[in-house]
Design a protein around this motif. Structure first.
Motif, PDB file in Angstrom:
ATOM      1  N   PHE A  77      66.569  38.137  45.330  1.00  0.00           N
ATOM      2  CA  PHE A  77      66.004  36.792  45.410  1.00  0.00           C
ATOM      3  C   PHE A  77      65.637  36.599  46.866  1.00  0.00           C
ATOM      4  CE2 PHE A  77      66.578  32.018  45.280  1.00  0.00           C
ATOM      5  CZ  PHE A  77      65.449  31.791  44.507  1.00  0.00           C
ATOM      6  N   LYS A 109      62.723  35.183  50.011  1.00  0.00           N
ATOM      7  CA  LYS A 109      61.672  34.254  50.418  1.00  0.00           C
ATOM      8  C   LYS A 109      60.645  35.023  51.244  1.00  0.00           C
ATOM      9  CE  LYS A 109      60.871  29.724  52.314  1.00  0.00           C
ATOM     10  NZ  LYS A 109      61.438  28.527  52.909  1.00  0.00           N
ATOM     11  N   GLU A 110      59.399  34.872  50.865  1.00  0.00           N
ATOM     12  CA  GLU A 110      58.295  35.477  51.600  1.00  0.00           C
ATOM     13  C   GLU A 110      57.310  34.372  51.908  1.00  0.00           C
ATOM     14  OE1 GLU A 110      56.758  38.831  49.459  1.00  0.00           O
ATOM     15  OE2 GLU A 110      58.675  39.879  49.534  1.00  0.00           O
ATOM     16  N   ASP A 129      57.136  31.020  49.746  1.00  0.00           N
ATOM     17  CA  ASP A 129      57.414  31.258  48.330  1.00  0.00           C
ATOM     18  C   ASP A 129      58.693  32.065  48.115  1.00  0.00           C
ATOM     19  OD1 ASP A 129      54.976  30.005  47.587  1.00  0.00           O
ATOM     20  OD2 ASP A 129      53.899  31.850  48.072  1.00  0.00           O
ATOM     21  N   TRP A 130      59.393  31.758  47.019  1.00  0.00           N
ATOM     22  CA  TRP A 130      60.587  32.489  46.595  1.00  0.00           C
ATOM     23  C   TRP A 130      60.213  33.435  45.462  1.00  0.00           C
ATOM     24  CZ3 TRP A 130      65.243  32.739  48.806  1.00  0.00           C
ATOM     25  CH2 TRP A 130      65.560  31.771  49.750  1.00  0.00           C
ATOM     26  N   TYR A 131      60.800  34.644  45.490  1.00  0.00           N
ATOM     27  CA  TYR A 131      60.569  35.655  44.463  1.00  0.00           C
ATOM     28  C   TYR A 131      61.903  36.132  43.913  1.00  0.00           C
ATOM     29  CZ  TYR A 131      55.812  35.865  46.186  1.00  0.00           C
ATOM     30  OH  TYR A 131      54.542  35.539  46.546  1.00  0.00           O
ATOM     31  N   ARG A 176      63.107  39.194  41.959  1.00  0.00           N
ATOM     32  CA  ARG A 176      62.654  40.530  41.582  1.00  0.00           C
ATOM     33  C   ARG A 176      63.766  41.245  40.830  1.00  0.00           C
ATOM     34  NH1 ARG A 176      59.884  40.692  47.167  1.00  0.00           N
ATOM     35  NH2 ARG A 176      57.799  40.004  46.550  1.00  0.00           N
ATOM     36  N   THR A 216      60.919  40.722  30.799  1.00  0.00           N
ATOM     37  CA  THR A 216      60.477  39.391  31.233  1.00  0.00           C
ATOM     38  C   THR A 216      60.717  38.366  30.128  1.00  0.00           C
ATOM     39  OG1 THR A 216      58.814  40.330  32.716  1.00  0.00           O
ATOM     40  CG2 THR A 216      58.501  38.029  32.044  1.00  0.00           C
ATOM     41  N   TYR A 223      59.942  29.492  41.768  1.00  0.00           N
ATOM     42  CA  TYR A 223      60.025  30.887  42.195  1.00  0.00           C
ATOM     43  C   TYR A 223      59.131  31.700  41.275  1.00  0.00           C
ATOM     44  CZ  TYR A 223      63.140  31.557  38.212  1.00  0.00           C
ATOM     45  OH  TYR A 223      63.673  31.598  36.941  1.00  0.00           O
ATOM     46  N   THR A 224      58.774  32.879  41.720  1.00  0.00           N
ATOM     47  CA  THR A 224      57.982  33.797  40.923  1.00  0.00           C
ATOM     48  C   THR A 224      58.895  34.904  40.425  1.00  0.00           C
ATOM     49  OG1 THR A 224      56.004  33.343  42.235  1.00  0.00           O
ATOM     50  CG2 THR A 224      56.018  35.390  40.967  1.00  0.00           C
ATOM     51  N   LEU A 225      58.877  35.152  39.121  1.00  0.00           N
ATOM     52  CA  LEU A 225      59.663  36.223  38.525  1.00  0.00           C
ATOM     53  C   LEU A 225      58.812  37.483  38.479  1.00  0.00           C
ATOM     54  CD1 LEU A 225      62.097  37.359  36.925  1.00  0.00           C
ATOM     55  CD2 LEU A 225      60.995  36.455  34.855  1.00  0.00           C
ATOM     56  N   GLU A 226      59.369  38.578  38.995  1.00  0.00           N
ATOM     57  CA  GLU A 226      58.713  39.880  38.932  1.00  0.00           C
ATOM     58  C   GLU A 226      59.692  40.881  38.326  1.00  0.00           C
ATOM     59  OE1 GLU A 226      57.655  40.856  42.952  1.00  0.00           O
ATOM     60  OE2 GLU A 226      55.993  39.433  43.000  1.00  0.00           O
TER      61      GLU A 226
END
Length: 167
Positions: free
Chosen positions: A34, A36-37, A40-42, A44, A62, A79-82
């Motif tokens: 988890f 931060k870039e 944005d939070w990701y 992964r 997913t 957040y974005t889920l990858e």
């Protein structure tokens, strides 16, 4: 299950939640991050399986994690889920990673340079016990160092170097 909003505690809480979901799909959970870039939070999630991960495996994982993640509300905010494979140059971070990769070539980047000025070494992973790793180089010499002296340790695949070298 309360967790901090960011960092290792959140990743570990997500790991505990999604581990059985991955197993039910015939997948192993390699890592959860988890991060931060920029603004944005990701989240992964890296999955693996014998024979390699397909896009269908990523899609299935997913779908399997979406509802439990929303229900448990482990992360506050957007957040974005990858979901992906850890790749051929996968980073070794957990004891089970090192155990699974014994005898394989690894690429190590150190935090500080050696006396000769180099910051990287490639060798065969011999052991990883507690906080120390031992490698054997091409000259059959062994080298032991503390994990805390490393920036990262990855499987070495000279056909696929690049991409994440500067992390």
């Amino acid at each position: 299950m309360a967790a901090k909003k960011k960092g290792k505690n959140t990743a570990e809480a997500v790991r505990e939640l999604v581990q059985p979901l991955a197993a039910a799909l015939g997948l192993s959970l390699w890592d959860v991050r988890f991060v931060k870039e920029g603004a944005d939070w990701y989240l992964r999630i890296f999955i693996d399986k014998e024979g390699g991960v397909s896009i269908d495996d990523c899609v299935d994982m997913t779908h399997a994690v979406n509802e439990p993640l929303d229900t448990q509300d482990l992360m506050q905010g957007a957040y974005t889920l990858e979901v992906s494979s850890p790749g051929t140059n996968r980073e070794l971070t957990r004891p089970e990673h090192f155990a699974a990769c014994l005898g394989q070539p690894v690429w190590v980047r150190f935090i500080r340079p050696f006396a000769d000025g180099s910051r990287e070494v490639i060798g065969t992973l011999c052991t990883c016990e507690k906080d120390a790793v031992t490698l054997k180089n091409e000259q059959d010499e062994t080298m032991t160092f503390a994990l805390t002296d490393t920036a990262w340790i990855r499987l070495y695949d000279d056909d696929n170097l690049g991409g994440n070298e500067d992390e």
